[in-house]
Structures are given as C-alpha cells and as structure tokens.
Design an enzyme around this catalytic site. Structure first.
Site, short mmCIF file in Angstrom:
data_model
loop_
_atom_site.label_atom_id
_atom_site.label_comp_id
_atom_site.label_asym_id
_atom_site.label_seq_id
_atom_site.Cartn_x
_atom_site.Cartn_y
_atom_site.Cartn_z
CG ASP A 57 0.72 -9.71 3.21
OD1 ASP A 57 0.35 -10.38 2.23
OD2 ASP A 57 0.49 -8.50 3.33
CG ASP B 179 -2.30 -8.33 -3.23
OD1 ASP B 179 -3.40 -8.15 -3.80
OD2 ASP B 179 -1.49 -7.43 -3.04
N1 GLY Z 1 0.76 -7.44 -1.56
C1 GLY Z 1 0.88 -6.04 -1.73
C2 GLY Z 1 1.33 -5.62 -3.07
O1 GLY Z 1 1.38 -6.37 -4.01
O2 GLY Z 1 1.66 -4.46 -3.19
#
Ligand code: GLY
Length: 402
Positions: free
Chosen positions: A115, A180
């Site tokens: 992330d 994600d």
């Molecule tokens: N990237 C984590 C979510 O979308 O909750």
C-alpha cells in the site's frame, strides 16, 4: 418559413446546452464549496488542539480514528487536500496539503506493505502533478523502489500481504495477492516516467497480466485474494478476506479492478486493459443486485439480510474510474459510461450519502464499509470514499470542460 424554424430550433438547442453546462458547473461548485467548508472544520479543530490530524474513519465507539503514517489509508487525507487545491485554486489548500503530505514522508522507505502505492501516489503523486515540488520526484521514485522489493519474479506479481504476521498469518497463505494491489501500480508507472527506468513499468505490466489470468472469473468478477505457491509460483487458491464469501464479488474489489485496468490502459495503451475495464464496468453496471441509485451493497453476493450495508467508498472509486474510462471510448458507449458516472456522483452528493455541514465528524460521505468479516468500520465514513469523491469531481469538471 422552414429556415426560421430551423434557426429557432438551433437557438433552442444552444440555450438548452448552455443551461445543462450551467447546471453541471453549479453541481461541481456546490460540492466543492461544501467539501472546502467541511474539511476546514477539521483544520479548525487542529488549530484549537494545536495538533496535526489525519482522519481515517470512526472507531466502533463512534470516535474518530486517525491515521498513523504506516496505515494504508494515510495518503488519502493529504490527497483530498491536493484535490481541494485543484478544485478551488486557492493557495490555502496547497499549504494545508503540503503540511499533511510532509507528515507521511517516511513511508517512501516502507517495504512492509504494497500500500506504499496508495500512500505515496495519492499524496506526493498529486502534489507533484499540481505543484511540481522538486523533492517530491525522488520521494515517488524511492517509494516505487520500496514497492518493487515485494515483486516475486518467479510468480510474476507483487506480494500484497505478508503471510507471516497479523490476522493474515492464520489463513495459511504463502504469497497472498489482493485485487486492491492493482491500485498500487500507478506509482510504478509514474516512477518510470519520472526516472526513465522502465523496470517499474515492466513489473506493473507483469502484475496486471497475471491478475487478469488468475483473479478474474468468466463473468469478469474478481476474487479478493489469490494465493500463490511461494516455491513453484502456481495459484493455490482464490478466496476472500473482506468479502462475503470466497466466490462472491466484493464491491470495493470490483471497483479497484475497474479503476486499475482503466489506469493501466491510460499508461500503456494496450487494448487488452481497455477491454478488461469495459467488461468489469459491464459486470458492475448490469448486475441485477445493483440498487437503482447505483451505490452498491458492500458485496454483490451478500445474502445475509442483516448485513445489507451500502458501500459509498466502492461507489466513489467506481464513479471516478468510469469518468476516466468514458474518455477512452466513443459515441453511445462513452455516453453510457459517463451517464452512469454522473448518476453515481449525484447519488453520493445527495442527502442520502453526503453529510450535512458540521456533521459526520467532518468527513464528506456517510455509509461506507471497511471490512464486515472483521467487524471493522461498518457503515461509517471513510477517508478514501471522500478522496475518490473529490477526484470524481475533478474528472467530471475536466470532461465537461468547465
Ligand atoms: N485496500 C483495502 C480495502 O480496500 O479495504
């Protein structure tokens, strides 16, 4: 006589198009004005407490949960401030954005999470695009270097989560990759453009290709998590962490994929990514369980009536992605996608989702879902819903040429 009618019809058309433009302009201005006032209240709070705050969401007890830099959501509030700078053109927002962006600077060196893409691109990436602050360039490249340490060449993907710590350790995964992760590729494309080194871009392309192969099902819905064998690189399983079931379509995951492949098409012009994005859009928009206001339930396949929450964050990511996608196609197809984006944005801007000024702990949107299986952040405001809502306003304004 015929000529007079012709001229009259033309005048009416021009008048109606001017009125539509004015309505769109008012819509964007009203929402920008609201966002600026609402987020200014958060700054008022910071001033009165003498601290810098980076809001994320609410705790289960209703109090505000703030970000530490290491959280995956720490770049969205700074990013929202950059979007307010873009929407208003006011220097005050640039100053606020720079101040908050600075607080997460150390994340450029984080190799502990995929992330880092969200964190650094939404904040420093937008800051560099809008204000050309020279130091930001190296920070973006450093962050991309951090992200590439998670690339597993024998598999062909970036590892999203560590399988050895936290709740993930209990799942028996070896190399978990979540949908994600498509969002974090934007940082890599940017780093290649800034550095002239195509290594980042090549990794992004490999990851995107493998994700098409293994995350997507025949109907263009996606698994949340795909686990790979860390030795032989084969796919071990497709499952979920934040969705209703392993084979369900978690709404935000579908939105991340839509956004991710639209962005991959922007960066590569490879038609297979455009095709993928169009199919994902079609899966979302034609889904029989998509409500009339086009704001999805948190999972398209949730059959538990007690858990039927909407997810405004999924809608916000979707509307922003659809605006961009609509610019890569033509004619009726473009109108349809842009029309759907408009409808979602109107829903989000309505009192059903947009908070009243001074309410909602100064967040813009209500009714998002973080993770129902973890009983975490259920029916709450989320800073990334606000971020993509503002991004959608920016994109709409550009498309309408306002
Ligand atoms: N990237 C984590 C979510 O979308 O909750």
């Amino acid at each position: 006589m015929k000529k007079v009618f012709g001229i009259l019809a033309l005048c009416m058309m021009i008048l109606s198009s001017c009125q539509t433009k004015q309505t769109e302009k008012n819509f964007i201005e009203e929402n920008t004005d609201f966002a600026a006032k609402q987020i200014s209240l958060e700054f008022k709070k910071m001033d009165s407490l003498g601290v810098v705050l980076n809001p994320r969401t609410l705790h289960n007890d209703g109090t505000v949960r703030y970000n530490k830099p290491a959280l995956w959501t720490s770049g969205f509030f700074p990013g929202s401030l950059w979007y307010l700078y873009e929407l208003t053109g006011e220097d005050l927002w640039k100053q606020r954005a720079e101040k908050l962006t600075k607080t997460i600077e150390q994340m450029q060196y984080s190799t502990r999470t995929h992330d880092v893409g969200f964190v650094i691109y939404c904040s420093f990436g937008n800051g560099y695009r809008l204000a050309h602050i020279p130091e930001y360039k190296q920070i973006i490249i450093n962050a991309a270097n951090s992200l590439t340490t998670r690339f597993r060449p024998h598999i062909g993907c970036i590892q999203s989560w560590s399988a050895k710590k936290g709740w993930q350790a209990k799942r028996g995964w070896q190399c978990p990759v979540i949908i994600d992760n498509m969002m974090n590729l934007e940082l890599l494309f940017e780093a290649s453009k800034l550095s002239g080194d195509n290594t980042y871009r090549d990794i992004a392309v490999k990851h995107a290709d493998l994700t098409i192969k293994n995350h997507y099902r025949k109907d263009y819905s996606s698994y949340h998590v795909v686990d790979y064998d860390s030795v032989n690189g084969e796919m071990r399983s497709g499952c979920t962490a934040q969705g209703f079931a392993d084979h369900s379509a978690w709404a935000r995951g579908q939105a991340w994929g839509l956004y991710g492949y639209t962005m991959c098409y922007r960066e590569t012009k490879d038609p297979k990514y455009l095709d993928q994005a169009k199919h994902i859009a079609s899966f979302i928009l034609n889904h029989p369980r998509l409500p009339k206001d086009l704001v999805p339930y948190w999972d398209f396949d949730c059959t538990d009536a007690n858990k039927n929450y909407r997810d405004a964050s999924a809608a916000a990511v979707t509307t922003s992605a659809l605006y961009e996608l609509s610019t890569y196609v033509e004619g009726e197809e473009a109108e349809k996608l842009k029309g759907a984006a408009d409808k979602i944005l109107e829903s989000l801007a309505s009192p059903s989702y947009r908070a009243e000024l001074g309410a909602n702990h100064n967040f813009l949107l209500m009714h998002s879902v973080g993770s129902i299986p973890h009983n975490n952040e259920v029916d709450v405001p989320l800073n990334y819903a606000d971020y993509y809502f503002l991004e959608a306003l920016v994109r709409k304004r550009a498309i309408e040429k306002l």
